[in-house]
Design an enzyme around this catalytic site. Structure first.
Site, short mmCIF file in Angstrom:
data_model
loop_
_atom_site.label_atom_id
_atom_site.label_comp_id
_atom_site.label_asym_id
_atom_site.label_seq_id
_atom_site.Cartn_x
_atom_site.Cartn_y
_atom_site.Cartn_z
N HIS A 1 0.86 -1.18 0.00
CA HIS A 1 0.00 0.00 0.00
C HIS A 1 0.90 1.23 0.00
O HIS A 1 1.97 1.24 0.63
CB HIS A 1 -0.91 0.00 1.24
CG HIS A 1 -2.09 -0.91 1.10
ND1 HIS A 1 -3.36 -0.56 1.47
CD2 HIS A 1 -2.18 -2.17 0.58
CE1 HIS A 1 -4.19 -1.56 1.21
NE2 HIS A 1 -3.50 -2.55 0.68
N GLU B 1 0.99 4.08 1.40
CA GLU B 1 1.40 4.69 2.67
C GLU B 1 2.61 3.94 3.26
O GLU B 1 3.53 4.54 3.80
CB GLU B 1 0.25 4.63 3.69
CG GLU B 1 -0.99 5.43 3.31
CD GLU B 1 -2.02 4.60 2.53
OE1 GLU B 1 -1.61 3.74 1.72
OE2 GLU B 1 -3.22 4.82 2.73
N CYS C 1 -6.86 2.98 4.24
CA CYS C 1 -7.81 1.88 4.37
C CYS C 1 -8.00 1.54 5.85
O CYS C 1 -7.15 1.81 6.68
CB CYS C 1 -7.33 0.66 3.58
SG CYS C 1 -5.75 -0.01 4.11
N CYS D 1 -3.99 0.32 6.86
CA CYS D 1 -3.14 1.51 6.91
C CYS D 1 -3.58 2.46 8.03
O CYS D 1 -2.74 3.11 8.66
CB CYS D 1 -3.15 2.24 5.56
SG CYS D 1 -2.29 1.30 4.28
ZN LIG Z 1 -3.96 0.85 2.83
#
Ligand SMILES: [Zn+2]
Ligand SMILES: [Zn+2]
Length: 484
Positions: free
Chosen positions: A185, A187, A238, A307
């Site tokens: 992801h 991030e 997320c 995240c």
């Molecule tokens: Zn994420």
């Protein structure tokens, strides 16, 4: 920016508007050449023309020539003479610079813009510059995230790392040698790129070069008080911050610097894990647990914490992680800038305020604390950041230390296209660590565990989630980290 440079950039834009779609470019290309030279000179860049290939019969040769501005190569052009190919290549480069200048204007921020627009424009401009240097279709992305460093005295904002991506690895490719990047992801990759920068800055300090660090009273290094770290992400992370806010209108908060705590449903605040290969997050079990490899071998899905939860963790333990905590004091974010969906109260809850009450009665030992960064919204967008379904090639990372783009295939956690080991894998960070501090044949896992105060704070945070939200943190099997 100097006035002359501005004039030139404006002339690019005018040029684009007037001739951008006109194929009869030869009459213009002479002008392109002189403007290119001028542009390079003003930017302190070196302009070169490179013959990429030469083919065809001797009476009918075919030359491919490309323009190079420092390291940036523009698309090559073909012609029967070098001169003609060079002129056309100059036109191509000029056309691209015109496009850049036009996009530049979209991210222009003035003195009155918010801190959040300034941070977003720093990350978006850096991303745009990368987009023109690699094939666009490779990196159309859904989520873009980045770290920005601010030198307060100069009010200068510099990009440190950025990444795109929204997928994770599956269970079959996990490596017990630390060679696989689990979570691609945006991030998380951006944070890992930021870590490479931290290692370099520690090295700078140790060699008496300019660094963002200074000695702390406790003997470790700490961030200078004149340096701030900001984080941007184009979408709400997320997990807890993404699941509930999209139904609400954008709410920017009333008093911006005071956090608002929104808790309107029982499912809010819970720890959540990403679903393998999916785009979504589900609540974890009531107790913290370890996901063992034999369970995965028996068909259990790999689960990675969302995240939102990982960013929450940065706000408790710092961005630097357990390993670097041997060398530096925790580094906390000064601000978090978010695109869409955005709701101030829900984001405050998800990213830091969830355990405010808990930490009030369960204090963290110095220098750890629950950090409440400034949280804000930006409307700035880059057109390639889309909301469409993404392909699997969409994890890109860049950082100021390496200065190159790396593409990761998220489902295998390795570099594209040759499946080489990513610079962001655990093993590489352990190698970096060992260049600074000898580890005495301790494994990566043992070194992380021996960051005792860090580990105590982590356990305390886990208890808080079990107590307040009846959900537990899922850690990976320690055997995945027991490499030397
Ligand atoms: Zn994420
Ligand atoms: Zn907060």
């Amino acid at each position: 920016m100097s006035e002359t440079l501005q004039t030139i950039e404006q002339s690019y834009v005018d040029f684009l508007e007037e001739f951008g779609s006109d194929p009869s470019f030869t009459i213009l290309s002479k002008n392109c050449l002189s403007l290119l030279h001028e542009y390079a000179q003003l930017n302190g860049q070196i302009l070169r023309f490179q013959v990429i290939s030469q083919s065809g019969q001797s009476h009918q040769p075919n030359f491919a020539v490309a323009v190079l501005l420092n390291d940036r190569q523009f698309p090559a052009e073909f012609a029967s003479t070098k001169r003609e190919a060079s002129l056309q290549a100059a036109y191509k480069a000029f056309y691209q610079l015109s496009l850049d200048a036009k996009h530049n204007q979209r991210f222009l921020v003035d003195d009155n813009c918010t801190l959040f627009d300034r941070i977003a424009s720093t990350v978006l401009s850096a991303y745009r510059d990368l987009c023109v240097s690699v094939q666009l279709e490779l990196i159309g992305c859904k989520v873009l995230a980045g770290f920005v460093q601010e030198k307060c005295e100069e009010q200068a904002f510099n990009i440190v790392s950025l990444a795109t991506g929204n997928k994770c690895v599956g269970g079959s490719v996990l490596s017990s040698h630390g060679l696989v990047v689990h979570d691609s992801h945006a991030e998380q990759l951006a944070r890992r790129g930021f870590l490479r920068y931290l290692y370099e800055q520690i090295e700078c300090f140790n060699q008496n070069r300019e660094s963002i660090f200074e000695k702390s009273d406790g003997g470790k290094l700490k961030l200078k008080s004149t340096i701030r770290i900001h984080f941007y992400t184009s979408f709400a992370p997320c997990g807890d911050s993404a699941l509930f806010s999209s139904r609400d209108q954008i709410y920017e908060g009333s008093i911006r610097d005071e956090h608002e705590f929104y808790l309107t449903a029982r499912v809010q605040g819970q720890l959540r894990s990403k679903i393998e290969n999916g785009e979504g997050a589900i609540p974890t079990e009531s107790k913290s647990s370890i996901l063992y490899l034999d369970a995965i071998a028996n068909g259990k899905h790999v689960r990675h914490m969302s995240c939102s939860d990982k960013i929450f963790r940065w706000n408790v333990l710092g961005i630097q992680g357990a390993l670097l905590s041997h060398l530096i004091e925790p580094i906390y974010l000064h601000s978090i800038t978010i695109g869409f969906p955005y709701h101030y109260g829900h984001l405050c809850r998800a990213l830091c305020c969830r355990l405010q009450e808990y930490f009030h009665s369960n204090r963290l030992p110095d220098p750890y604390r629950l950090n409440h960064p400034r949280i804000g919204h930006t409307n700035l967008k880059w057109k390639e950041v889309t909301n469409q379904t993404t392909n699997s090639y969409d994890s890109l990372n860049w950082n100021i230390q390496d200065k190159t783009i790396e593409l990761i295939e998220p489902s295998v956690g390795k570099r594209r296209p040759n499946n080489e080991v990513s610079r962001l894998c655990k093993k590489n960070f352990f190698e970096l660590f060992k260049t600074i501090r000898p580890v005495d044949r301790k494994t990566y896992y043992q070194m992380k565990q021996s960051s005792t105060i860090y580990q105590q704070c982590k356990e305390k945070m886990f208890r808080g989630f079990e107590l307040y939200y009846l959900t537990g943190w899922i850690s990976k099997d320690p055997s995945l980290s027991m490499f030397l």
